[in-house]
Structures are given as C-alpha cells and as structure tokens.
Design a protein around this motif. Structure first.
Motif, mmCIF file in Angstrom:
data_model
loop_
_atom_site.group_PDB
_atom_site.id
_atom_site.type_symbol
_atom_site.label_atom_id
_atom_site.label_comp_id
_atom_site.label_asym_id
_atom_site.label_seq_id
_atom_site.Cartn_x
_atom_site.Cartn_y
_atom_site.Cartn_z
ATOM 1 N N GLY A 70 52.717 37.364 40.536
ATOM 2 C CA GLY A 70 53.013 37.919 41.848
ATOM 3 C C GLY A 70 51.742 38.009 42.673
ATOM 4 N N ASN A 71 51.452 39.184 43.201
ATOM 5 C CA ASN A 71 50.235 39.384 43.986
ATOM 6 C C ASN A 71 49.075 39.904 43.156
ATOM 7 N N LEU A 72 49.259 40.054 41.842
ATOM 8 C CA LEU A 72 48.181 40.565 40.999
ATOM 9 C C LEU A 72 47.523 39.440 40.204
ATOM 10 N N LEU A 73 46.200 39.445 40.229
ATOM 11 C CA LEU A 73 45.398 38.487 39.475
ATOM 12 C C LEU A 73 44.500 39.266 38.532
ATOM 13 N N VAL A 74 44.487 38.866 37.258
ATOM 14 C CA VAL A 74 43.523 39.397 36.299
ATOM 15 C C VAL A 74 42.526 38.288 36.015
ATOM 16 N N SER A 75 41.232 38.583 36.222
ATOM 17 C CA SER A 75 40.180 37.597 35.966
ATOM 18 C C SER A 75 39.269 38.096 34.857
ATOM 19 N N ALA A 76 38.973 37.209 33.903
ATOM 20 C CA ALA A 76 38.049 37.511 32.809
ATOM 21 C C ALA A 76 36.776 36.720 33.053
ATOM 22 N N ASN A 77 35.652 37.433 33.088
ATOM 23 C CA ASN A 77 34.394 36.822 33.486
ATOM 24 C C ASN A 77 33.361 36.927 32.377
ATOM 25 N N ALA A 78 32.401 36.017 32.395
ATOM 26 C CA ALA A 78 31.315 36.022 31.419
ATOM 27 C C ALA A 78 30.383 37.214 31.600
ATOM 28 N N ASP A 79 30.573 38.011 32.653
ATOM 29 C CA ASP A 79 29.777 39.232 32.832
ATOM 30 C C ASP A 79 30.341 40.405 32.034
ATOM 31 N N SER A 80 31.285 40.124 31.135
ATOM 32 C CA SER A 80 31.922 41.114 30.245
ATOM 33 C C SER A 80 32.831 42.090 30.979
ATOM 34 N N THR A 81 33.400 41.655 32.100
ATOM 35 C CA THR A 81 34.361 42.501 32.809
ATOM 36 C C THR A 81 35.665 41.747 33.032
ATOM 37 N N LEU A 82 36.711 42.528 33.143
ATOM 38 C CA LEU A 82 37.990 42.057 33.658
ATOM 39 C C LEU A 82 38.171 42.736 35.002
ATOM 40 N N ARG A 83 38.679 42.002 35.957
ATOM 41 C CA ARG A 83 38.972 42.592 37.264
ATOM 42 C C ARG A 83 40.427 42.326 37.600
ATOM 43 N N ILE A 84 41.034 43.305 38.222
ATOM 44 C CA ILE A 84 42.412 43.179 38.687
ATOM 45 C C ILE A 84 42.367 43.160 40.211
ATOM 46 N N TRP A 85 42.889 42.084 40.781
ATOM 47 C CA TRP A 85 42.812 41.834 42.221
ATOM 48 C C TRP A 85 44.200 41.825 42.835
ATOM 49 N N ASP A 86 44.276 42.203 44.093
ATOM 50 C CA ASP A 86 45.466 41.999 44.910
ATOM 51 C C ASP A 86 45.200 40.738 45.727
ATOM 52 N N VAL A 87 45.862 39.631 45.396
ATOM 53 C CA VAL A 87 45.573 38.372 46.098
ATOM 54 C C VAL A 87 46.155 38.353 47.511
ATOM 55 N N GLY A 88 47.057 39.264 47.808
ATOM 56 C CA GLY A 88 47.583 39.363 49.166
ATOM 57 C C GLY A 88 46.549 39.901 50.143
ATOM 58 N N THR A 89 45.754 40.867 49.679
ATOM 59 C CA THR A 89 44.742 41.488 50.541
ATOM 60 C C THR A 89 43.323 41.025 50.221
ATOM 61 N N GLY A 90 43.114 40.509 48.996
ATOM 62 C CA GLY A 90 41.773 40.134 48.556
ATOM 63 C C GLY A 90 40.989 41.290 47.971
ATOM 64 N N ASP A 91 41.617 42.447 47.805
ATOM 65 C CA ASP A 91 40.933 43.635 47.298
ATOM 66 C C ASP A 91 40.894 43.672 45.776
ATOM 67 N N CYS A 92 39.786 44.148 45.237
ATOM 68 C CA CYS A 92 39.673 44.413 43.807
ATOM 69 C C CYS A 92 40.250 45.802 43.556
ATOM 70 N N ARG A 93 41.274 45.888 42.722
ATOM 71 C CA ARG A 93 41.956 47.165 42.459
ATOM 72 C C ARG A 93 41.312 47.930 41.304
ATOM 73 N N HIS A 94 40.863 47.197 40.274
ATOM 74 C CA HIS A 94 40.288 47.848 39.089
ATOM 75 C C HIS A 94 39.235 46.946 38.474
ATOM 76 N N ILE A 95 38.227 47.570 37.861
ATOM 77 C CA ILE A 95 37.223 46.862 37.073
ATOM 78 C C ILE A 95 37.256 47.448 35.669
#
Length: 100
Positions: A70-95
C-alpha cells in the motif's frame, strides 16, 4: 532503471533517471515503484507517468531490501536500520535501530 512492457521488448516504456549511483533494490505495487541506491536515497516513482514522486533521504548507506505494501514502505539499509516510510507523503514514520 528501465520500465518495459511485457508485450513489447523493442524499447522501454520509461527510463527512470535520478540516482547518482547504482541501484541495489526495487519494489513495486500497483502504480508505484521504489528504487534503493548506493547514493543513500530511495526514490518513489509513478509507473504510468515515469516521474519521481519523492526522494527519501536519511539512510547512511545502500538500501539492499525493501517491501512495499500500500502506502507503507519498509527499507533495510546497510547502516543497520530499518525505516518505515509513507510513500504517499514521503515522510519517514519510524526508525528501527540496533540491527547488526
């Protein structure tokens, strides 16, 4: 990133330009494609228009895995974080930190 129609491989439908380094991950749902790059950004693309809706910033390395629902994206990065984004607004919701 090139977008091809499955019925016509003679030329791409869109060429999605914007990243300044290699793309390591892609996810797609509906009319949205997201691409994660070594340039430390994630781009949110409109599949029909071939345009970038948002450039998501905040990660400190390459994004190797993404899941889009849907509008939620979970990204896993080599910086050892997961981020949850709202792709509709471009905002990061959680780190989520601490993944090693």
């Amino acid at each position: 990133v090139c977008v091809w129609l499955p019925t016509d491989s003679s030329k791409p439908l869109h060429q999605l330009n914007g990243h300044i380094n290699r793309v390591y991950s892609l996810a797609m749902e509906g009319n949205t494609i997201v691409s994660g790059s070594l340039d430390m950004t994630i781009r949110v693309w409109d599949l029909e228009q071939g345009t970038c809706r948002h450039t998501l910033t905040g990660h400190l390395s390459l994004t190797g895995l993404m899941i889009l629902r849907g509008n939620l994206l979970v990204s896993a990065n080599a910086d050892s974080t997961l981020r949850i984004w709202d792709v509709g607004t471009g905002d990061c919701r959680h780190i989520l930190r601490g993944h090693r």
